[in-house]
Structures are given as structure tokens and as C-alpha cells.
Design a protein around this motif. Sequence first.
Motif, mmCIF file in Angstrom:
data_model
loop_
_atom_site.group_PDB
_atom_site.id
_atom_site.type_symbol
_atom_site.label_atom_id
_atom_site.label_comp_id
_atom_site.label_asym_id
_atom_site.label_seq_id
_atom_site.Cartn_x
_atom_site.Cartn_y
_atom_site.Cartn_z
ATOM 1 N N UNK A 1 -1.984 -1.446 11.248
ATOM 2 C CA UNK A 1 -1.019 -0.361 11.467
ATOM 3 C C UNK A 1 -0.966 -0.050 12.952
ATOM 4 N N UNK A 2 0.132 0.545 13.370
ATOM 5 C CA UNK A 2 0.319 0.927 14.774
ATOM 6 C C UNK A 2 -0.174 2.348 14.998
ATOM 7 N N UNK A 3 -0.694 2.599 16.200
ATOM 8 C CA UNK A 3 -1.196 3.923 16.574
ATOM 9 C C UNK A 3 -0.452 4.384 17.823
ATOM 10 N N UNK B 1 0.846 -1.193 0.000
ATOM 11 C CA UNK B 1 0.000 0.000 0.000
ATOM 12 C C UNK B 1 0.881 1.242 0.000
ATOM 13 N N UNK B 2 0.418 2.342 -0.595
ATOM 14 C CA UNK B 2 1.207 3.589 -0.561
ATOM 15 C C UNK B 2 1.471 4.036 0.870
ATOM 16 N N UNK B 3 2.609 4.643 1.108
ATOM 17 C CA UNK B 3 2.973 5.069 2.452
ATOM 18 C C UNK B 3 2.040 6.141 3.005
ATOM 19 N N UNK B 4 1.419 6.927 2.107
ATOM 20 C CA UNK B 4 0.504 7.975 2.561
ATOM 21 C C UNK B 4 -0.954 7.517 2.543
ATOM 22 N N UNK B 5 -1.163 6.192 2.475
ATOM 23 C CA UNK B 5 -2.533 5.666 2.373
ATOM 24 C C UNK B 5 -3.369 6.042 3.599
ATOM 25 N N UNK C 1 -8.524 4.855 -2.792
ATOM 26 C CA UNK C 1 -8.561 3.777 -3.775
ATOM 27 C C UNK C 1 -7.413 2.797 -3.525
ATOM 28 N N UNK C 2 -7.697 1.514 -3.678
ATOM 29 C CA UNK C 2 -6.671 0.494 -3.513
ATOM 30 C C UNK C 2 -5.770 0.459 -4.748
ATOM 31 N N UNK C 3 -4.512 0.059 -4.584
ATOM 32 C CA UNK C 3 -3.595 -0.006 -5.736
ATOM 33 C C UNK C 3 -4.092 -0.944 -6.832
ATOM 34 N N UNK C 4 -4.779 -2.016 -6.441
ATOM 35 C CA UNK C 4 -5.343 -2.947 -7.417
ATOM 36 C C UNK C 4 -6.666 -3.485 -6.873
ATOM 37 N N UNK C 5 -7.552 -3.824 -7.781
ATOM 38 C CA UNK C 5 -8.868 -4.333 -7.386
ATOM 39 C C UNK C 5 -8.720 -5.755 -6.845
ATOM 40 N N UNK C 6 -9.391 -6.003 -5.727
ATOM 41 C CA UNK C 6 -9.332 -7.319 -5.089
ATOM 42 C C UNK C 6 -10.659 -8.038 -5.296
ATOM 43 N N UNK C 7 -10.627 -9.162 -5.975
ATOM 44 C CA UNK C 7 -11.821 -9.956 -6.252
ATOM 45 C C UNK C 7 -11.667 -11.333 -5.636
ATOM 46 N N UNK D 1 -4.607 13.931 18.666
ATOM 47 C CA UNK D 1 -3.209 14.040 18.235
ATOM 48 C C UNK D 1 -2.554 12.660 18.331
ATOM 49 N N UNK D 2 -2.688 11.866 17.274
ATOM 50 C CA UNK D 2 -2.108 10.529 17.259
ATOM 51 C C UNK D 2 -1.390 10.302 15.934
ATOM 52 N N UNK D 3 -0.426 9.401 15.970
ATOM 53 C CA UNK D 3 0.389 9.098 14.798
ATOM 54 C C UNK D 3 0.105 7.675 14.332
ATOM 55 N N UNK D 4 0.096 7.484 13.003
ATOM 56 C CA UNK D 4 -0.120 6.172 12.394
ATOM 57 C C UNK D 4 1.163 5.765 11.680
ATOM 58 N N UNK D 5 1.654 4.585 11.964
ATOM 59 C CA UNK D 5 2.872 4.103 11.312
ATOM 60 C C UNK D 5 2.830 2.591 11.161
ATOM 61 N N UNK D 6 3.837 2.056 10.502
ATOM 62 C CA UNK D 6 3.982 0.621 10.280
ATOM 63 C C UNK D 6 2.761 0.041 9.569
ATOM 64 N N UNK D 7 2.307 0.674 8.521
ATOM 65 C CA UNK D 7 1.162 0.191 7.748
ATOM 66 C C UNK D 7 1.554 -1.066 6.986
ATOM 67 N N UNK D 8 0.709 -2.115 7.121
ATOM 68 C CA UNK D 8 0.959 -3.372 6.426
ATOM 69 C C UNK D 8 -0.333 -3.891 5.813
ATOM 70 N N UNK D 9 -0.210 -4.486 4.621
ATOM 71 C CA UNK D 9 -1.351 -5.077 3.955
ATOM 72 C C UNK D 9 -1.049 -6.485 3.483
ATOM 73 N N UNK D 10 -2.058 -7.358 3.541
ATOM 74 C CA UNK D 10 -1.908 -8.744 3.100
ATOM 75 C C UNK D 10 -3.205 -9.162 2.413
ATOM 76 N N UNK D 11 -3.109 -10.149 1.558
ATOM 77 C CA UNK D 11 -4.296 -10.690 0.903
ATOM 78 C C UNK D 11 -4.302 -12.210 1.023
ATOM 79 N N UNK D 12 -5.500 -12.769 0.915
ATOM 80 C CA UNK D 12 -5.684 -14.219 0.959
ATOM 81 C C UNK D 12 -6.913 -14.570 0.143
ATOM 82 N N UNK D 13 -6.828 -15.561 -0.760
ATOM 83 C CA UNK D 13 -8.027 -16.002 -1.472
ATOM 84 C C UNK D 13 -9.075 -16.537 -0.495
ATOM 85 N N UNK D 14 -10.318 -16.182 -0.702
ATOM 86 C CA UNK D 14 -11.386 -16.643 0.182
ATOM 87 C C UNK D 14 -11.458 -18.158 0.201
ATOM 88 N N UNK D 15 -11.145 -18.780 -0.934
ATOM 89 C CA UNK D 15 -11.204 -20.243 -1.019
ATOM 90 C C UNK D 15 -10.168 -20.924 -0.131
#
Length: 880
Positions: free
Chosen positions: A685-687, A652-656, A671-677, A741-755
Motif C-alpha cells: 500500500x502507499x503511504x 482485501x476489504x477497503x478498511x483493512x 482477520x483475512x477474508x480467507x485462510x491461506x495455506x 498524521x499519514x494516509x494509507x491508500x492503494x491497498x493491494x493483495x496477491x497470493x502465490x503457492x509456495x511450490x
Amino acid sequence: MEHLINRKSTSFSHPRKNTQVFFPVTALHFIFLTAAVLIFVYFSVPEGKLFGSETDWYCQHVTLVDTMRRQFYATGDLFPDWISLGSGTNFYALSYYGFLRPDVLVSYLLPSVPVETVIQFYAVTEMAAGACLFYWWLFHKSLDRLYCLTGGFLYLTAGCMFQAHRQIMFVNYLPFLILALIYTDRLSEIHTGVSAKTFPLHPGLAVSFFMISVHSFYFLPSCLVCCSLYLLCTGKNRLHTWKIWLISVITGLCLAAVHLLPTALVILENKKDVQPASLWQIFTVNPSMNTLLYSSYGCGLTLLVLYCVMLSLGCSKTKKLAFALLILCFSQLCCWLLNGTLYLRPKALIPFLPLFLLLTARTLSLLQQKKLEHRFLPAAFCAIPALVQIFFLHHPQWKLILADIFVLLFYSLLPKSEIVLKKKFHFREKNSSSKTGVSSSLLQAYPAKNHIVCVFLCIIPALLFVSTAKTEKFAASSVKSREIFTCQELKEVCSEPGNAVDIFTAPMTNSNYAPLENQRRTTMYSSVSSTAYNHLFYDILKMPVSTRNRVSMNAAPNPFQEYLMGIRYIQTTENRLPAGYVPRLQKGNMVLAENPNVLPVAYGTSALMSEADYDTLDYPYNLDTLTNRTIVPETADTGKSDYTSQIKEYTLPQDFMKRSSEYLAETVSRSLPSVLKDQILLLSFDVDYEGTRDIDITINGIRNRLSGSSAPYPNQNHTFTYMLSANTPLKTLEIAFSEGNYKINNLRGFTLPISAIAHPDITPFTPCSENEKALLQGSITMKEDGYFVTSFAFSNGYEILVDGRPADPVMVNKGFTGFPIKKGTHEIIVTFHAPGKRIGILFSFAAAILLLTKLSTLFLSSALHFPQDSHNNPCEVRPL
């Protein structure tokens, strides 16, 4: 008679003997106190609202009683062992809230009357009854009616009465505590004679403690300390007095053993997630005295009470009790001990409210009789904790607290103003004969100021009570999320017994709501819950923490949790429908959906993984592993533990998650970088936040919250996790940021097929219903050795029979109940018996027999006119 009615002197050596003076004036005072309660309720509750908060009162107390009532109608069991909340749990995890209370039992008899109506009526009745009982108690201590009435009014306007419409267990025992104190005064009535030697038991005291026990498990120890302290400080402390008191109290506790013992065992079985107090906090003093003053989570009294308690130190009859009460207020150690060494909360001192007000009423009476003098220095000292609350704790009602300081200082200086007035009138009599009659009449009327003074002293408590009540968010008279689908519609759709149904709409309000008795709920909001299940719910499955604590386990979209816990049915809005769920009913934008592709409530499997191997996996790779393998103890044979997670990283973009403002609330669409079907998006992410107020971030309707530093049960949710899926391609995310006044960092994204969420080895369990008491009964045919797995939360109390032979239950899947099973066909019966319930029933039965025997002897003694030796009683309790 006239001299008794009009007497102004107050004796504190003996209770009032002549009860003929009680009516009719005192009856009018009872009517006044009852009317005052109704008026306060009327001005506190907005139109169209219930006399109860929409969080604790409605979500816990009302909804739990409604669920208990539904279960009672379905089973007819007044003392059940198991309940379907929290994926199936020990019923006594909920008895903490008082399942044997009169209002709960009466609601069972009135199926057409809403539970909230019964609880509201009972709460208001108890407020009025407590004030009248307190008046009665003071009256029989020979106090003037004026100060009995003042004491009763201060009781019903105490800040803790705020809990009558929030955490009702904080105050609903108080009328019975006052009864216990009344009966403690009357112990001398049964100290002599044949009956007392045969049965040294006071039935009234025993019943009072039984009622305290069934109303509030948590406050029972403080009530015991309160009554024993009262007896210690006001009696002659003879051995026989304590003997009767102890036997009476123990009998009352044994009578409630069917409630107390299993509740205590389930509490000890599980760990409570609280913020512990440090040693320096425990061994310091409490300068704000919020245990006594102003707090709705303490006694919530005013400076007048503290002033009167301090003046009581100068009286020989009350100095011991006053000193003990002041130590309790100041000492953090005492507060910590009364809270069961869990935390430092002022609520533990609420049971001492009657003793504080007893000293207040007595001191006011002595001041009026000139037997005690006002002192300005104690009054000035009383202002210190009030100022601490204003300037250090930033009390929201600081204006009324300042007014309270001025009222007390004025009251303490009142005698000096009286002297000035008398000198002024005396000077006028000497110098103006025409005004002699006027001044004499004024001087004669001056003592009548006592009534005006009492009214004046009650103004601030009344204003504090109303202003505190105005801060409450009262529940609506109807909950729309429960009125969408009828019970009949739910039964027609949710036809598979044992599978779970969850409600995403108003998740906290509906966390304890169980509309169908044969369907589990995976959610629960209770102060007592399974530690292992809570750990699985939040720490392993990463359910969003949507409230400021982890006590409340609320429903939210999470494909891993839905599959593992067998959530076949959900109620939600159309735009929040998770992947795999198909609408079966729809009304407006609300749908009742079904997903048959979830795990059954019970099954057999040989696809195993040892707990030791599973614990080496990190998030998120442990999630799909949990849905593809059954996690079993290390001693099990886990030959098929080879599984490789199919979860992939999703960049994901760092400024997401960037906010346009660091302080203001806003809602954005990203918007997501790519469509997830046909895929699940795992976002985390950490707060970083150190403020006092809660902050939250909501993504596609899923809310995560981090509690502020002032939260009593901090959720420690510093990493926000979201499981996003849909039946349509996922393109954008709607993100709502709260202010702060809070900070968001360490953003991570993962995907998994529903099947990929699919257990490869499921052996079906065939149920039958021969034993109505069994949670599960049926047969299973295993092709090879493995494990029998259920979706019931693991706890002590499960009893399992495999082909008629007992089997030991073990924890599987990090929080559920299962057991090893051999290859072949087996008949299985799973039942649950709450630990301690059977022994509790025996104790309660024995205590009931003893109490009935005592009452029978008293009745026979009265009927046969046995002489009672009431002279020269060496064990008489001396009331204040």
C-alpha cells in the motif's frame, strides 16, 4: 628561569624555545585534561552501558571490526580482497571505516578481549591525547599556560566529540591532524643542510597524514585543506617551504595507498543515495552557522569561539586565517565542496576545529594582556546565528544557548565593569583612609580574575557536552541476540559451506555480524555498498525498508529473497518462522532453522530470460519470474524464456488498513477474508506523509518505515510491501501503526503457492578446495549451453577461469555475478582481486622505503654530528 616561568607577555612571532619550563606544572595540566575526559565519560554513560551508541557505533564500527577480526583469524590475510557480507562484496567497501587503525590492529593481537573494549579504550585515549596535544601546540606558540589549558578544555568539550561514541571516524583523526599542524610549524628545522637537499621530506608530517588517512577516508580532503590553509596564512609561503610540505604530504598519502586507492575505486564504482542540495541552497549563506556552533555534526563550539575569531580580524597576524575560517562557516558553497559535492552537511568543517580554537586561545590571551580590546557590537552580532538556531531550527538545547548569549555579552562588557570598579575604589581611597588598604588589595588582586573568567567561560561548553551526551542511546554491554547459539552450535548446524545465514532478531544490530567465516550474509550496513545489489534488494525483491535510510540492508522474511540468495539458515523467533524452514536448534522461543530447498551458491542453468524482457514485467509478476528464470544480458540466447507468473490477486476489504485515530499509535488484529495455506501473501500500500519524524507500520513482526523530511539519507519508501508466509495456515495479521498524521491508500493483495518458487533447470556445481584463495573451484557438466550463476554480488574485480582460459564476468539476476558457459564438462575457478589493491601496495612499499631512507639519513646525521645550518633560514614558518 624564573622570569620565563612567570612571564605574562606572549610572543607570536616564534615558537617557545626553552622547553625546560614545560614541566611539572604543565604535566599537572595534562593530568587535569585526562581526568576531565574520564569524568565526562563517567557522567555521560549510564550504568551497564558501553561508551558507544547502539546504532552507528555498535552496528557499524564495532561489528565490522569484529567481522574483520574473524576473517583475519580464518585467513591470516591483513589486506583481504573479499568479505562475505552483502552476499559477498569487495572488502574495501568496508575499509572506509579504517581497517588499518591502531585499535583495529591491536584487537587482532588480543583475541580474548572483546572488540568493543578495545575501541572504547582507544576512543577515550584519543580524546585525552587530542586535548593534550592541542595544549602542547599552544604552549610552543608561547601562550600562557592558562590559555593552553582553556584551549585544551574547549577541545575536549566541543560538540563534535559526541561522535567519539557514535560515528568515530568524524573525530578519531583529530589528534593526528594536530600533530600535522605541529610538524607544519617545524618545517624550518629541515630546510637547510645536505639532508634537506637530498631528501626534502619531513617524516613526522608524512606519518601524521598516513595516520589521518587510515583513520578517516572521508575527512582526509578537509584535513588537507586545513593544513594548507594554515601554512598559507601563517608562513612566508616560500617555494621551498611548500615543496617540503607537498612532498611530505604526498609521501604520507602514498604510504596509505594500499588503503586509499582501492577504497576510492570502490566508492567511485557505486552511487551514493543522498538528498542533493539545490543550486539556491549551494550559493547562499548559512545564517545558523551550525558548521561551527552547537551541532554535534559540526564543530559544536560556542559563541565565545565565534567572538574570538571575529576579534582576530583586527590583528594583522591572524586576520587572513580568521577571514578564511569565517568564509568557510558562512558559505554553503565551501561546505558543499568539502562534502565532495554530495550534500550540505556541517560535518565537513570538523577538521578546522584546531584552527578555530587556536584563534580563540590567542585572542583570549591578547584580551588579558590588553593588546586587544573587547567590542560589544561583534558580541551582539554573534548572537544572531544563536537566535536563528533557537527560533528557526528549534534547537533542543535552547536554554543553554540563551545562557551562552548572556555569558558572551557579559564577557564583552567586562572591561567596562572593571573601569567602574576602579573608579569606585579610587573614590573610596580619597574619602576613607581606613579602607585604603582594602581597596588597594582588591585592585591588586583584580588581575587574578583571569583564572575565574576562564573557568566561567568553560561552564557552558561543559554543560552542552554533557547534555548532548545524555541524548545518546548507548549500547548495552552485551547483545542477547548473539549469545543464544554458540559458534560451535552454529558450525554444527550450518554445515553447508557457501550458503547464507541470516538473523531476523535485532536485524540492524546484526546486519554486519558474521559468526561463521565460511557462510555468507546477505545483509550489510555500510556507507559504501554495491548499487546494483542494493537496487535488487529493495527495488526488485521489495525487502522491507525497516530503517530511515537504504544504506542499511537488514534481514527480514521474504521467500523470494531467501530462495534466490540461497539463505539456507536463519535465526529467528519461533512465531516468525517463514514457510519451508524447519527448526534445527531451539532455546526458549529462539530457533535456528534450515531450509534445504533454496538455490545453491553456484549452479549452471539453461532456463534463461533476457534482461530486456524481464524489465517489461511489473510488480508483483516479476518476483516469481526471477526465481524461475535466470536473468541474463540481452545479447544472450534465451530460447527458454517463456514463463507465465502464477501470482494471483487477493482482494482485501477497503478498511483493512484503517486506523481508529489519525494521529495516535495503535496495534490491531485483522482477520483475512480467507485462510491461506501453503501460500505467500504479498501485501502492499502507499503511504502519504510529509512530516519531519519517521513513521512505521509493522505487520506480523515485519516493519516498514518512511523517513521524515529531516532525514539526512531519506529512504523514499512511500510504498510499504510485506511478504508473509508461515508453516501453519495464515488467518490473521497483527498490525502496529506508529503515531503520525499519514494516509494509507492503494491497498493491494496477491497470493502465490509456495511450490511455485522453484527454478526448473539447476545443474549442480561440484566444488573442490585445492586453491584456498579461490571463492569457487570445482567442476560442472552442462547438458547444453547456458550460464554459470553465483550468489555473489556483482562488482569489478572478479577473475574467472574456465578450463584454464579467462572468461568475462557479467551481471545476472539483476545483481549477481555469472558468465556464459558451453555444453560439456568444465573446470571453473572464481577469484576476486580488489581493483587498485596491487598498485596501492606498490605505492605504499615505495613510500615506506623513502621514509625509512630519510629516517636513516637523519639518524646518521645525528650520530656523526653533521653540522646543521639553522641561521638565516629563508623558509621559516612563522607560527601565530
